[in-house]
Design an enzyme around this catalytic site. Structure first.
Site, PDB file in Angstrom:
ATOM      1  N   ASP A  49       0.836  -1.205   0.000  1.00  0.00           N
ATOM      2  CA  ASP A  49       0.000   0.000   0.000  1.00  0.00           C
ATOM      3  C   ASP A  49       0.882   1.272   0.000  1.00  0.00           C
ATOM      4  OD1 ASP A  49      -2.432   1.423   0.310  1.00  0.00           O
ATOM      5  OD2 ASP A  49      -2.282   1.371   2.497  1.00  0.00           O
ATOM      6  N   HIS A  90      -9.716   5.122  -0.274  1.00  0.00           N
ATOM      7  CA  HIS A  90      -8.801   5.093   0.874  1.00  0.00           C
ATOM      8  C   HIS A  90      -9.472   5.787   2.052  1.00  0.00           C
ATOM      9  CE1 HIS A  90      -4.785   3.850  -0.846  1.00  0.00           C
ATOM     10  NE2 HIS A  90      -5.602   3.796  -1.882  1.00  0.00           N
TER      11      HIS A  90
HETATM   12  P1  13P Z   1      -7.661   4.689   7.403  1.00  0.00           P
HETATM   13  O1  13P Z   1      -6.500   4.600   8.339  1.00  0.00           O
HETATM   14  O2  13P Z   1      -8.339   6.022   7.451  1.00  0.00           O
HETATM   15  O3  13P Z   1      -8.636   3.574   7.566  1.00  0.00           O
HETATM   16  O4  13P Z   1      -7.081   4.608   5.912  1.00  0.00           O
HETATM   17  C1  13P Z   1      -6.512   3.423   5.464  1.00  0.00           C
HETATM   18  C2  13P Z   1      -5.971   3.553   4.096  1.00  0.00           C
HETATM   19  O5  13P Z   1      -6.507   4.235   3.262  1.00  0.00           O
HETATM   20  C3  13P Z   1      -4.759   2.803   3.796  1.00  0.00           C
HETATM   21  O6  13P Z   1      -4.245   3.104   2.550  1.00  0.00           O
END
Ligand code: 13P
Length: 277
Positions: A82, A206
């Site tokens: 990610d 996201h």
């Molecule tokens: P959050 O921490 O707001 O759930 O976002 C997660 C995310 O988008 C990881 O790429």
């Protein structure tokens, strides 16, 4: 073998008009919790680790654990890198056997984002791996101190980007932000709707933490096929560990381990339910 590509999961989600939960993990307990939740509910998931988190969760340790957990799972699990920004780390994730990577070029101008993302697409193609790109800037930050200002996606740029960068999935910015929201987000579902009509790709949301069930359902109805969740699961793990220590009686690592898994597992399950309702 249940370790699978993200593309196949997103294709299935598109056919069913549902979304795949993409859960960020940072240790073994979180990995165990994601796999158990997916197996218990019999839904595929994406398990991911963000580049910004590698200081706490080194890739050479986390990567093999994630890939092996997916391989022995009873449901399909894609293992995803990610918010990759460094080609070196993206390469390491591919070498570990991740089935997809994200290149986050959202802070670059369009042409530079296309150029750099295309390089990652060509790196990933040697491994048969999929690539997620991002256009527009999601607020907050996936770890670290910088708090990015939201820059809403321009649907026409999204179309150009998706056509030229040969992506598998496209993350867009509609007012969503990483981490806990301090004020309720101003989600621009009109941007999502327009982008989804123009772009022939699964769209990624996201910053899932803090969005309501209603927000998720609207987003999925309008074309979101992957939803990223990190902070709310981390918070659930922490709260569960705190409750464990508050309880009377003996405390040890094994009890703590189970409490961490339980807290994370329940939060993952809750989201899988919403995304597949
Ligand atoms: P959050 O921490 O707001 O759930 O976002 C997660 C995310 O988008 C990881 O790429």
């Amino acid at each position: 073998m249940p370790l699978c590509n993200m593309k196949s999961l997103l294709k299935e989600a598109e056919q069913k008009k549902k979304a795949v939960g993409a859960f960020n993990v940072g240790n073994m307990e979180m990995i165990i919790a994601v796999v158990k939740a997916a197996e218990d509910l019999n839904f595929p998931v994406i398990m991911q680790v963000a580049e910004k988190r590698l200081t706490h969760s080194p890739l050479d340790l986390m990567g093999p654990m994630m890939v092996n957990a997916a391989k022995r799972a009873k449901v399909d699990i894609a293992v995803h890198f990610d918010h990759g920004v460094s080609f070196e780390n993206i390469q390491k994730a591919l070498d570990c056997g991740f089935t997809s990577v994200m290149f986050d070029g959202s802070l670059y101008a369009l042409e530079e984002n296309i150029k750099k993302t295309s390089e990652v697409v060509s790196m990933a193609s040697k491994y048969g791996a999929d690539v997620e790109g991002e256009i527009g800037v999601v607020g907050g930050n996936e770890g670290g101190n910088v708090n990015h200002t939201i820059c809403y996606t321009d649907p026409t740029d999204a179309l150009t980007f998706s056509k030229r960068a040969k992506l598998t999935a496209l993350a867009i910015a509609i007012g969503n932000a990483h981490g806990n929201y301090t004020v309720a987000p101003d989600l621009r579902f009109d941007i999502l709707e327009k982008t989804a009509k123009l772009v022939d790709l699964p769209i990624v949301l996201h910053g899932g933490t803090g969005l309501t069930e209603e927000d998720f359902k609207t987003a999925i109805r309008l074309g979101i096929r992957k939803v990223n969740i990190a902070t709310s699961c981390y918070d659930a793990l922490t709260a569960s560990a705190q409750s464990y220590f508050i309880k009377d009686g003996h405390h040890d690592f094994f009890g703590l381990n189970e409490a961490m898994i339980e807290g994370f597992y329940e939060k993952v399950k809750q989201h899988i339910h919403i995304f597949n309702d």
